[in-house]
Design a protein around this motif. Structure first.
Motif, PDB file in Angstrom:
ATOM      1  N   SER A 303       7.386  -2.948   4.151  1.00 21.82           N
ATOM      2  CA  SER A 303       5.981  -2.601   3.903  1.00 21.82           C
ATOM      3  C   SER A 303       5.367  -1.907   5.110  1.00 21.82           C
ATOM      4  O   SER A 303       4.573  -0.966   4.960  1.00 21.82           O
ATOM      5  N   LEU A 317      -1.047  -0.823  -2.213  1.00 22.56           N
ATOM      6  CA  LEU A 317       0.221  -1.522  -1.998  1.00 22.56           C
ATOM      7  C   LEU A 317      -0.076  -3.006  -2.052  1.00 22.56           C
ATOM      8  O   LEU A 317      -0.881  -3.514  -1.267  1.00 22.56           O
ATOM      9  N   SER A 319       1.830  -6.646  -2.156  1.00 24.10           N
ATOM     10  CA  SER A 319       3.115  -7.332  -2.038  1.00 24.10           C
ATOM     11  C   SER A 319       3.027  -8.794  -2.461  1.00 24.10           C
ATOM     12  O   SER A 319       2.100  -9.509  -2.075  1.00 24.10           O
ATOM     13  N   ASN A 322       5.394 -10.472   1.263  1.00 28.19           N
ATOM     14  CA  ASN A 322       5.270 -10.163   2.693  1.00 28.19           C
ATOM     15  C   ASN A 322       4.611 -11.321   3.425  1.00 28.19           C
ATOM     16  O   ASN A 322       3.538 -11.783   3.023  1.00 28.19           O
ATOM     17  N   TYR A 336      -4.119  -2.380   1.248  1.00 26.63           N
ATOM     18  CA  TYR A 336      -2.965  -3.296   1.282  1.00 26.63           C
ATOM     19  C   TYR A 336      -3.418  -4.725   0.985  1.00 26.63           C
ATOM     20  O   TYR A 336      -4.390  -5.222   1.567  1.00 26.63           O
TER      21      TYR A 336
END
Length: 450
Positions: A303, A317, A319, A322, A336
């Motif tokens: 990432s 993005l 995740s 992560n 993010y």
């Protein structure tokens, strides 16, 4: 506090308190009289999986007795059944809930924004989890969102509190897991909570838009498209089945509930390869395909590598796995997010598990990337806070393979260092490739405790 096995939890809590002063609780001490020291193995979320034993092939029995932590909530049996309906071959559920929630939160944010524009979606994501009418299923939450109602989403991985201003969980649950033979014994799994509920964001998102009659209500007129950036190949591929199953289940249930903004949500599969080059190529492909939100990457280091590309393209993005705490402060332009908790919380949970056994010396072996070295540093700090002197902790790293075709990790020298150091505990922070560390320890004559 522990939320299972109350009587045992009380005993362990007392033991942990005593450890802060003496570091002498437990029975796993070096043997006296010059005999060989037994070493207990510990692991983390990248290797505490049933599928990890297969990485050792004919020596799979070496994981017997290994224990460690992973971000995990007690998963409802109904959720497991739904996952197994998507993938009947699942053997692990690690990060499946986080993947499910990342997809569903993205969909809810788009519905509330009244748009599939990534910037508009991003402004709603934190608010989806805070300060609205509580809801727990795709059908109920989407129905409220269509009516323009502020919601507070709670589900499998997000149970106690919502996201922080930075777009990550303010609280977390960790599981302590144990290998018995070549399988994790679920009967021994214990759960501990971490984090601070008051850290959840109190900022109000933009006002939600009530859905009218379909495409005319969307700012850009395009259905929501999500792109996968999950580890189908590479060192982290052992964690891909539950990640993919969680995402697929969410897509299935969102579309069964009527989709987003009048249309079904589209999923475009994609591999991060546990490799920056593979991940960057996938991101470029998603940009070309018109993806709005990318679900991934699997590994924190991946990432870090692709985030600038994603931000440049103006996409989100998100995740599910992560944990590198440093990602909190990345320059992400508000694009993010993650459903996995940062390793600053896991470091405390791991240190507690290790200190219960009363080790005299510990070696912490980590893959050389932001995930491995970051978690290694947090664990060391927490061990020192618990009374483990710096001279009793040895840090080692290894270079992970560039791709699946590369030569396996050679940890021969590191294993000899650990043996000479006299460690009676070894924590391994890595993915599938870290099995080479265990093989090297056994080959060096280190007696692994079972």
């Amino acid at each position: 506090m522990l939320i299972s096995r109350a009587s045992r939890a009380a005993t362990l809590a007392a033991c942990a308190t005593f450890l802060l002063a003496t570091s002498a609780c437990g029975t796993d001490k070096p043997e006296e009289g010059g005999t060989t020291t037994q070493v207990r193995l510990y692991g983390t979320d990248g290797n505490m999986l049933n599928s990890y034993a297969a990485e050792l092939k004919e020596r799979a029995g070496l994981v017997d007795g290994m224990k460690g932590t992973t971000p995990l909530t007690p998963l409802p049996e109904d959720f497991k059944r739904r996952l197994l309906a998507v993938d009947p071959d699942l053997t692990d559920f690690l990060y499946s809930a986080e993947a499910y929630d990342a997809v569903l939160i993205s969909a809810l944010a788009a519905q509330l924004a009244g748009s599939t524009d990534p910037a508009a979606i991003a402004k709603q994501i934190v608010g989806v989890t805070n300060n609205g009418q509580r809801c727990e299923t795709a059908a109920v939450c989407l129905d409220l969102a269509r009516k323009g109602q502020d919601i507070e989403y709670r589900s499998v991985s997000l149970t106690r509190a919502g996201f922080t201003d930075a777009g990550e969980p303010s609280t977390a649950s960790y599981a302590t897991m144990h290998f018995d033979g070549q399988q994790i014994n679920d009967g021994k799994t214990e759960f501990v909570g971490a984090g601070i509920e008051s850290a959840a964001s109190t900022k109000a998102p933009p006002r939600p838009k009530k859905q009218g009659t379909g495409a005319a209500d969307r700012n850009d007129g395009s259905p929501l498209v999500l792109g996968g950036l999950l580890p189908k190949t590479g060192d982290l591929a052992i964690a891909n089945p539950p990640l993919s199953a969680g995402a697929a289940l969410a897509i299935k249930e969102i579309n069964a509930a009527g989709g987003v903004l009048g249309d079904p949500v589209t999923w475009i599969d994609g591999d991060d390869g546990t490799n920056p080059a593979v991940a960057k190529a996938t991101v470029a492909s998603h940009v070309e395909a018109g993806v709005h939100v990318i679900i991934g990457a699997g590994g924190s280091g991946i990432s870090r590598e692709v985030l600038p590309d994603v931000v440049k393209a103006g996409l989100v993005l998100f995740s599910p796995s992560n944990t590198d705490a440093g990602l909190t402060d990345m320059d992400d332009k508000g694009l993010y997010f993650r459903t996995a908790p940062p390793d600053s919380l896991q470091g405390r949970a791991l240190a507690d598990v290790i200190m219960r056994d009363g080790p005299q010396k510990i070696a912490i072996v980590a893959r050389k990337d932001s995930y491995g070295e970051g978690l290694q540093s947090f664990v060391r700090t927490e061990l020192e806070k618990a009374g483990m002197g710096a001279d009793r902790v040895k840090l080692l790293t290894y270079e992970p393979p560039e791709d699946a075709k590369a030569k396996p990790v050679d940890f021969t020298a590191g294993a000899q260092d650990i043996k000479s150091f006299g460690a009676d505990a070894v924590l391994i922070i890595g993915f599938g490739e870290s099995a080479a560390v265990i093989r090297a320890l056994a080959d060096a004559g280190v007696q692994l405790r079972r």
